[in-house]
Scaffold this active site. Structure first.
Site, PDB file in Angstrom:
ATOM      1  NE  ARG A 101      -3.237  -2.243   2.935  1.00 29.96           N
ATOM      2  CZ  ARG A 101      -4.783  -2.161   2.693  1.00 29.96           C
ATOM      3  NH1 ARG A 101      -5.331  -1.170   2.278  1.00 29.96           N
ATOM      4  NH2 ARG A 101      -5.487  -3.179   2.930  1.00 29.96           N
ATOM      5  NE  ARG A 345      -7.491   7.779   6.297  1.00 33.65           N
ATOM      6  CZ  ARG A 345      -7.488   7.400   5.018  1.00 33.65           C
ATOM      7  NH1 ARG A 345      -6.240   7.184   4.246  1.00 33.65           N
ATOM      8  NH2 ARG A 345      -8.595   6.802   4.345  1.00 33.65           N
ATOM      9  NE  ARG A 570     -12.188  47.194  -1.695  1.00 36.57           N
ATOM     10  CZ  ARG A 570     -12.560  45.940  -0.957  1.00 36.57           C
ATOM     11  NH1 ARG A 570     -13.710  45.947  -0.103  1.00 36.57           N
ATOM     12  NH2 ARG A 570     -11.736  44.845  -1.068  1.00 36.57           N
ATOM     13  NE  ARG A 626      -9.044  51.606  -1.848  1.00 35.85           N
ATOM     14  CZ  ARG A 626      -9.185  50.700  -2.634  1.00 35.85           C
ATOM     15  NH1 ARG A 626      -8.247  49.899  -2.540  1.00 35.85           N
ATOM     16  NH2 ARG A 626     -10.412  50.514  -3.212  1.00 35.85           N
ATOM     17  N   GLY A 774      -1.571  46.180   0.012  1.00 32.71           N
ATOM     18  CA  GLY A 774      -2.751  46.082  -0.759  1.00 32.71           C
ATOM     19  C   GLY A 774      -2.272  45.060  -1.635  1.00 32.71           C
ATOM     20  CB  THR A 775      -1.237  41.304  -1.022  1.00 32.74           C
ATOM     21  OG1 THR A 775      -2.635  40.999  -0.346  1.00 32.74           O
ATOM     22  CG2 THR A 775      -0.255  41.624  -0.083  1.00 32.74           C
ATOM     23  CG  ASN A 776      -6.394  42.004  -3.854  1.00 30.57           C
ATOM     24  OD1 ASN A 776      -5.927  41.152  -2.993  1.00 30.57           O
ATOM     25  ND2 ASN A 776      -7.448  42.721  -3.620  1.00 30.57           N
ATOM     26  CB  CYS A 839      -6.193  46.067   3.554  1.00 31.11           C
ATOM     27  SG  CYS A 839      -5.444  47.105   2.439  1.00 31.11           S
ATOM     28  CE1 TYR A 859      -4.680  46.053   8.988  1.00 33.41           C
ATOM     29  CE2 TYR A 859      -3.052  47.119  10.646  1.00 33.41           C
ATOM     30  CZ  TYR A 859      -3.855  47.090   9.479  1.00 33.41           C
ATOM     31  OH  TYR A 859      -3.815  48.274   8.661  1.00 33.41           O
TER      32      TYR A 859
END
Length: 880
Positions: A101, A345, A570, A626, A774-776, A839, A859
């Protein structure tokens, strides 16, 4: 051929001892580590050995060759099993049979291969028959082995063997496999051999060691099978060397009516109820339970047929739960009344069950709440718990119209509409709608709000539709390229089916599927167990969790979910009411500063009211607002008829207004006139928004409320851009304080979303009081991928392994993460009091949250419905 490799490649277990334990999961795989652990604590585990994941990695990276010495170690392993079991592989008197297995470090159920009854040939089958005094059992095992070996090892379609047994059953006039007698099974063995010979061009191998070598190679190879690779991608399983191979003495559940095989969970995996849950079959092998060939019985019925074995099973289940501190998924076999545990498991469970099991096990004294938070509930469990769901097993695959991106989790059912106006006009509790658009824009917010869910054929995980839907907790499937939308005909098609406006569809935003017709949706429920568990989460969490919210309703919902403030409010969505959009458009077409200021003063009361309502809901918590970010053309119509209508409304010549619209359109609005660039060219915009924020805050302070406004300047790339906007903000704030004879504390910071800003972060931090990543957009600009159009190639990138994850869903730590780390370090070296958060949508992704914790961010901020997920992810990062 063997290749040089160092160190032990196999680890034995059995007879109360083992070479390994559960701490060696990466090397032995989950199954191998647990077999070793169970053997060490005295559970009845058949003897065996585990071939390490390192050996699999070697096989995968050396063209299917084994490391030097592996064959010799395997022979020693077989000898170890033989000595404990008192049988011998291939022996004509007392034959040893083996199971082979897979078992990776992360559970991948059903994805890799298994071979049972290995070691049978024409001689050993007769010996097995004599030894067990059960000829039928011996030949039944032999035919199963040929079938499994042929399918798993040689790739022969199972249907070929199935046709052979069905033909024989027809000839004998029986319906069940159990209706075939011993002579029938002997005949079936010969027919199966013929199937094997015809398919492979070779005789079925008689040498047990040759069988074993082939089987091990098959398990190694299954690590790179299409289904296993796809499973790892879907479940974001990374960093594993390969699968271990567990070679173990066979025990038999199919030797007669005093034998059985089954699978059970120590608790109900759907509800969490503390009661054995599972199935078993009398006189069967393990594959029969999952294959669906026979209808299994509820595991609790075992106490009626084999009471001693059932009592022992319950005892082992309780012991394993205590030992592992988690609900277990167990495979067992009963051979001639003797119980064997073949595997344990941590059991898969629903979100509801996960929380109940965690709370119950703490109450029962089996674990403490630290363990419950760290290990028993996954962030995805909470995501599932907070959103309505479709029962996936109930979905007919022929009804699936297409698959897109799982942009916002949950399920929605409604009638198709193709415009926001139609959604707003027709949506009601009795008549729910799904808004279907090629892509959405800020003008669609009314329809998006009215709709139960949103479906787009274009756009990515951070498209307008996705971001807004997540913020509102609405299910959304984005970028569903399988469908073609025709607004004129009010229909969409997937090439074979056409869905018209008014037809019912269901969307599954958790999995990204679009389904024809109405599917039943299970609504989420939060109970006392949920609140108890989340209180434990906050005991161990030391990183803040805020929310992205633009309205009092979103803010209130986020507070209910435990948000500690707003990390991103926003302001653009506040301009789309009927009166507001008119004033906004007047501002855009203004030809002088005075005209522009007049239009903005019309907007001021609306903005102030919005901020005041949000501040009231967030009483005592910080609110980061913002300033206006999108380009101005997004507030203008783009279709000819709509341009004419708006021109009449504004009292301006059609042609002139059309020229204004055309002049404001941009080739690449992402890089165009937006963000701080708007505030610098039109300072009146920043002035109006600042005045609205500060006046609202001061008024509430005078009413006895605690208000902590944080004004965020978007899209800066230079310290000078930030300085320019901060001057305007501070000047207006001072004016308001003087006029109102009252002050309020406020902060001015910036959204870090342009790579250049991360490189000069220490200069920006001289004046900025906070950074919010603003990681987008930071991801978009770092990769050079348009987040709205990347769906056209991202799937290929993920399938080909060019990317491990969609960077708009999981933060790219290697690239974008370096920029976050650099900016945080540089900013804090300049300003040790600098507050840093995130954010972008990554603020709700568990892996990204763990990275943010490691970087010391104050944060993370995410959509309201992901706040509990982020809270748990932050707590687990702290506990790690």
């Amino acid at each position: 051929m063997e290749v040089e490799a160092k160190g032990a490649q196999i680890y034995t277990f059995g007879s109360g001892s083992a070479d390994g334990d559960r701490s060696m999961k990466q090397l032995l795989g989950g199954k191998g580590a647990n077999l070793a652990e169970m053997s060490s604590i005295g559970l009845p585990v058949p003897a065996g050995f585990t071939i390490s994941t390192e050996a699999c990695h070697y096989y995968s990276t050396h063209d299917g060759k084994w490391p030097r010495g592996l064959k010799k170690q395997i022979k020693r392993g077989v000898k170890f099993i033989e000595e404990i079991m008192g049988t011998h592989l291939g022996d004509s008197e007392h034959p040893l049979l083996l199971s082979v297995r897979s078992g990776a470090a992360t559970s991948m159920p059903g994805m890799m291969d298994t071979v049972l009854n290995l070691g049978l040939n024409d001689k050993s089958v007769e010996a097995l028959s004599r030894h067990t005094d059960n000829e039928r059992f011996a030949y039944d095992s032999y035919r199963r082995f040929i079938d499994m070996f042929g399918g798993v090892v040689m790739g022969i379609a199972h249907e070929k063997f199935e046709r052979a047994i069905e033909k024989l059953k027809d000839e004998k006039g029986v319906e069940e496999d159990t209706g075939l007698d011993t002579e029938d099974l002997k005949e079936l063995v010969e027919r199966y051999k013929a199937v094997y010979r015809k398919a492979t061009g070779h005789m079925f191998p008689n040498d047990p060691f040759e069988q074993l070598e082939f089987a091990i190679n098959a398990v190694f190879s299954s690590w790179d099978s299409d289904r296993a690779v796809k499973y790892r991608k879907i479940n974001q399983i990374e960093g594993l060397l390969g699968t271990a191979v567990n070679v173990q003495a066979m025990v038999f559940g199919n030797m007669g009516n005093d034998c059985a095989t089954g699978v059970c969970f120590t608790r109900n995996p759907s509800t969490g109820e503390n009661k054995l849950y599972g199935e078993f079959l009398i006189n069967a092998q393990g594959e029969d339970v999952v294959a669906g060939i026979r209808t299994p019985k509820d595991v609790t019925e075992l106490k009626n047929t084999m009471p001693e074995a059932f009592d022992e099973l319950q005892e082992h289940c309780n012991r394993l739960e205590m030992h592992y501190g988690n609900m277990q998924d167990i495979e067992f076999t009963i051979q001639k009344g003797t119980l064997y545990i073949l595997q344990t498991r941590n059991g898969k469970r629903t979100g509801k069950a996960a929380v109940k099991i965690a709370v119950d096990m703490v109450d029962e004294g089996k674990i403490d709440n630290r363990k419950a938070v760290k290990s028993l509930v996954e962030p995805t469990h909470l995501d599932q718990l907070l959103h309505p769901q479709i029962d996936v097993d109930s979905v007919d695959k022929s009804k699936i119209l297409g698959t897109g991106l799982p942009a916002s989790p949950g399920a929605a059912v409604g009638r198709v509409v193709f415009s926001s106006e139609k959604a707003e006009e027709t949506a009601s509790e009795e008549n729910p709608v799904i808004l279907v658009r090629i892509e959405t824009s800020p003008e669609d917010v009314g329809g998006m709000s009215a709709a139960e869910g949103i479906l787009t054929s274009r756009g990515g995980m951070t498209s307008h539709a996705a971001v807004v839907a997540r913020g509102w907790g609405k299910p959304c499937v984005a970028g569903c390229g399988d469908i073609v939308i025709n607004y004129k005909k009010k229909q969409f098609t997937n090439g074979t089916k056409t869905i018209k406006e008014g037809d019912w569809i269901s969307i599954d935003g958790t999995r990204g599927t679009v389904i024809e017709g109405k599917k039943e949706v299970v609504k989420p429920e939060m109970d006392d167990d949920y609140y108890t568990f989340m209180n434990w989460v906050d005991e161990y969490r030391d990183m803040g969790v805020r929310t992205n919210a633009d309205s009092p309703e979103d803010s209130a919902r986020a507070r209910e979910f435990g948000a500690e403030g707003i990390g991103l409010c926003r302001t653009e969505h506040m301009f789309f009411g009927e009166d507001r959009i008119k004033a906004m458009r007047r501002m855009i077409i203004s030809e002088t500063d005075d005209e522009r200021r007049d239009a903005l003063m019309t907007l001021l009361p609306y903005q102030k009211k919005d901020f005041k309502e949000i501040f009231e809901v967030m009483d005592g918590l910080p609110v980061t607002i913002r300033l206006l970010d999108p380009p101005l053309h997004e507030f203008l119509p783009d279709e000819k008829e709509e341009i004419a209508r708006v021109a009449d409304e504004l009292g301006i010549d059609h042609q002139k207004f059309s020229e204004i619209v055309r002049s404001l359109s941009e080739f690449n609005p992402m890089l165009g006139h937006r963000g701080c660039r708007l505030g610098i060219t039109y300072p009146a915009i920043t002035e109006m928004q600042t005045r609205a924020i500060i006046e609202a805050a001061v008024e509430l302070k005078m009413e006895g409320k605690k208000v902590f406004p944080e004004i965020m300047v978007p899209l800066i790339g230079t310290p000078q851009e930030f300085h320019s906007q901060k001057l305007v903000i501070d000047e207006v704030a001072e004016e308001v304080f003087e006029e109102m004879e009252e002050t309020v504390e406020y902060k001015v910071g910036t959204m870090i979303e342009i790579p250049r800003a991360t490189l000069v972060a220490e200069k920006i931090a001289k004046e900025a009081e906070f950074f919010s990543f603003g990681t987008n957009d930071l991801t978009q600009m770092t990769f050079g991928y348009s987040r709205d159009d990347a769906g056209k190639f991202l799937k290929v990138y993920l399938d080909e392994g060019i990317l491990q994850n969609d960077p708009f869903q999981v933060l790219d730590i290697e690239g974008v993460g370096q920029l976050v780390e650099l900016a945080t370090k540089k900013g804090r070296e300049q300003n040790e009091k600098l507050k840093v958060g995130i954010c972008g949508e990554h603020g709700g992704d568990p892996k990204s949250v763990a990275f943010c914790y490691k970087q010391g961010l104050n944060y993370v901020s995410c959509s309201p419905f992901r706040v509990p997920v982020a809270r748990l992810a932050a707590a687990q990062a702290a506990l790690e």
